[in-house]
Write an enzyme that holds these catalytic residues in place. Sequence first.
Site, PDB file in Angstrom:
ATOM      1  N   ASP A   1       0.849  -1.195   0.000  1.00  0.00           N
ATOM      2  CA  ASP A   1       0.000   0.000   0.000  1.00  0.00           C
ATOM      3  C   ASP A   1       0.887   1.248   0.000  1.00  0.00           C
ATOM      4  O   ASP A   1       1.826   1.352   0.800  1.00  0.00           O
ATOM      5  CB  ASP A   1      -0.867  -0.044   1.277  1.00  0.00           C
ATOM      6  CG  ASP A   1      -1.957   1.012   1.293  1.00  0.00           C
ATOM      7  OD1 ASP A   1      -2.421   1.415   0.220  1.00  0.00           O
ATOM      8  OD2 ASP A   1      -2.350   1.413   2.415  1.00  0.00           O
ATOM      9  N   HIS A   2       0.619   2.187  -0.881  1.00  0.00           N
ATOM     10  CA  HIS A   2       1.345   3.470  -0.945  1.00  0.00           C
ATOM     11  C   HIS A   2       2.868   3.313  -0.963  1.00  0.00           C
ATOM     12  O   HIS A   2       3.575   3.882  -0.114  1.00  0.00           O
ATOM     13  CB  HIS A   2       0.954   4.386   0.227  1.00  0.00           C
ATOM     14  CG  HIS A   2      -0.451   4.880   0.134  1.00  0.00           C
ATOM     15  ND1 HIS A   2      -0.850   5.865  -0.737  1.00  0.00           N
ATOM     16  CD2 HIS A   2      -1.567   4.492   0.795  1.00  0.00           C
ATOM     17  CE1 HIS A   2      -2.154   6.061  -0.603  1.00  0.00           C
ATOM     18  NE2 HIS A   2      -2.608   5.245   0.308  1.00  0.00           N
TER      19      HIS A   2
ATOM     20  N   LYS B   1     -12.780  13.044   7.294  1.00  0.00           N
ATOM     21  CA  LYS B   1     -12.781  13.118   5.827  1.00  0.00           C
ATOM     22  C   LYS B   1     -13.549  14.305   5.258  1.00  0.00           C
ATOM     23  O   LYS B   1     -13.202  14.845   4.236  1.00  0.00           O
ATOM     24  CB  LYS B   1     -13.373  11.836   5.247  1.00  0.00           C
ATOM     25  CG  LYS B   1     -12.563  10.595   5.608  1.00  0.00           C
ATOM     26  CD  LYS B   1     -13.123   9.382   4.924  1.00  0.00           C
ATOM     27  CE  LYS B   1     -12.523   8.104   5.489  1.00  0.00           C
ATOM     28  NZ  LYS B   1     -11.079   8.017   5.312  1.00  0.00           N
TER      29      LYS B   1
HETATM   30  P1  13P Z   1      -8.861   5.034   5.482  1.00  0.00           P
HETATM   31  O1  13P Z   1      -7.968   5.937   6.265  1.00  0.00           O
HETATM   32  O2  13P Z   1     -10.121   5.712   5.090  1.00  0.00           O
HETATM   33  O3  13P Z   1      -9.114   3.743   6.165  1.00  0.00           O
HETATM   34  O4  13P Z   1      -8.107   4.696   4.106  1.00  0.00           O
HETATM   35  C1  13P Z   1      -7.152   3.662   4.049  1.00  0.00           C
HETATM   36  C2  13P Z   1      -6.377   3.665   2.789  1.00  0.00           C
HETATM   37  O5  13P Z   1      -6.693   4.319   1.817  1.00  0.00           O
HETATM   38  C3  13P Z   1      -5.194   2.800   2.751  1.00  0.00           C
HETATM   39  O6  13P Z   1      -4.473   2.968   1.571  1.00  0.00           O
HETATM   40  O1  G3H Z   2      -3.257   5.005   3.562  1.00  0.00           O
HETATM   41  C1  G3H Z   2      -2.569   4.703   4.519  1.00  0.00           C
HETATM   42  C2  G3H Z   2      -2.933   3.537   5.330  1.00  0.00           C
HETATM   43  O2  G3H Z   2      -3.995   3.861   6.205  1.00  0.00           O
HETATM   44  C3  G3H Z   2      -1.732   2.994   6.044  1.00  0.00           C
HETATM   45  O3  G3H Z   2      -1.333   3.850   7.072  1.00  0.00           O
HETATM   46  O4  G3H Z   2       1.059   4.295   6.564  1.00  0.00           O
HETATM   47  O5  G3H Z   2       0.139   4.583   8.885  1.00  0.00           O
HETATM   48  O6  G3H Z   2       0.433   2.301   7.925  1.00  0.00           O
HETATM   49  P1  G3H Z   2       0.175   3.752   7.645  1.00  0.00           P
HETATM   50 ZN    ZN Z   3      -4.551   4.959   0.779  1.00  0.00          ZN
END
Ligand code: 13P
Ligand code: G3H
Ligand code: ZN
Length: 316
Positions: A81-82, A183
């Site tokens: 993720d990211h 949000k």
């Molecule tokens: P939320 O913060 O809304 O749960 O989004 C999570 C997210 O986009 C993780 O990539």
């Molecule tokens: O979009 C981000 C996710 O909620 C993950 O968060 O980078 O703090 O693990 P984190």
């Molecule tokens: Zn995200």
Amino acid sequence: MIVTTAQLFKHAYGKYAVGAYNINNAEQAMGLFKGAIQSKAPFIIQISKGARAYTDKRMLEAIIRAAGEIFPEAIYAVHLDHGDEATCYDCIDSGFFSSVMIDASHDPFEENVAITKRVVDKAHAKGLSVEAELGMLGGVEEDIKVEEGNACLTDPAEAEDFVKKTGCDSLACAIGTSHGAFKFKGRQSLHFDVLDKIKAKLPGFPLVMHGSSSVPKDEVDRINKAGGTIKDSMGVDPAEYLPAAKRGVTKVNIDTDGRLVWTRVHREYFQAKPGDFDFRPPGKIFIVEYANFIASRNILLGSAGQLDDLRKSLGK
Ligand code: 13P
Ligand code: G3H
Ligand code: ZN
């Protein structure tokens, strides 16, 4: 069984969205797998850069491997993720991930294209899919002026150009959500008009919605009643998940809501038993509560009950 996000999206497109849930530890992994099986849903397990650094990047991989053995009927993708470019390469090389997200959305368009294209080339050579991001989620929530807020949303024509130039497999679009528990201010709806325009430019192409937590009011109220001070929180209306799925959103990212479940369970537990210090009893409650939460989200996403049909379509 670990599959690629592309396999999941092929089955889901236009019908339902696959829940993508972040994990950081064994309790979250247990709750996630349990909830997915309970609701007979495929899912995406996602690991952020921060999650990899929390203990050790090998720890989460080992936890997921173990969960896969404990729940052999589960069908899921393992996703970064990211990611930045270096973390994407590390995950591609680990041999464990089925897809990565390269997030260069804060760079100018051409730079985002160049970075994403490099990651796509490396990932595809090893059979992984790539999620990229265009548009900026963060700024939207801070801006109450719609015109300025719109400036951060994904431009449909740019989205088409971006996908053509990069060859990415799915695209995270900014359609009004943002990360975390705060949000919206005063308005709570996704920009379905923008989503419709992106879908028209990219028919059949899987779209991703980040920042999709619903931030349930009763959850926040319980946290605050047990000593928390979370103010002015607001999330996505979960009744909008399915309408988004019908418009091409195949992956819905939910992390914050899981953190709220954890916080509520632990605050309430230790408030009721201030003399306790064994973390396993609340940990066990969390696993059950998180499983129930996951199952409830999968119902709203339309992914609940899809497991058997997906298995058949995969020929397994
Ligand atoms: P939320 O913060 O809304 O749960 O989004 C999570 C997210 O986009 C993780 O990539
Ligand atoms: O979009 C981000 C996710 O909620 C993950 O968060 O980078 O703090 O693990 P984190
Ligand atoms: Zn995200």
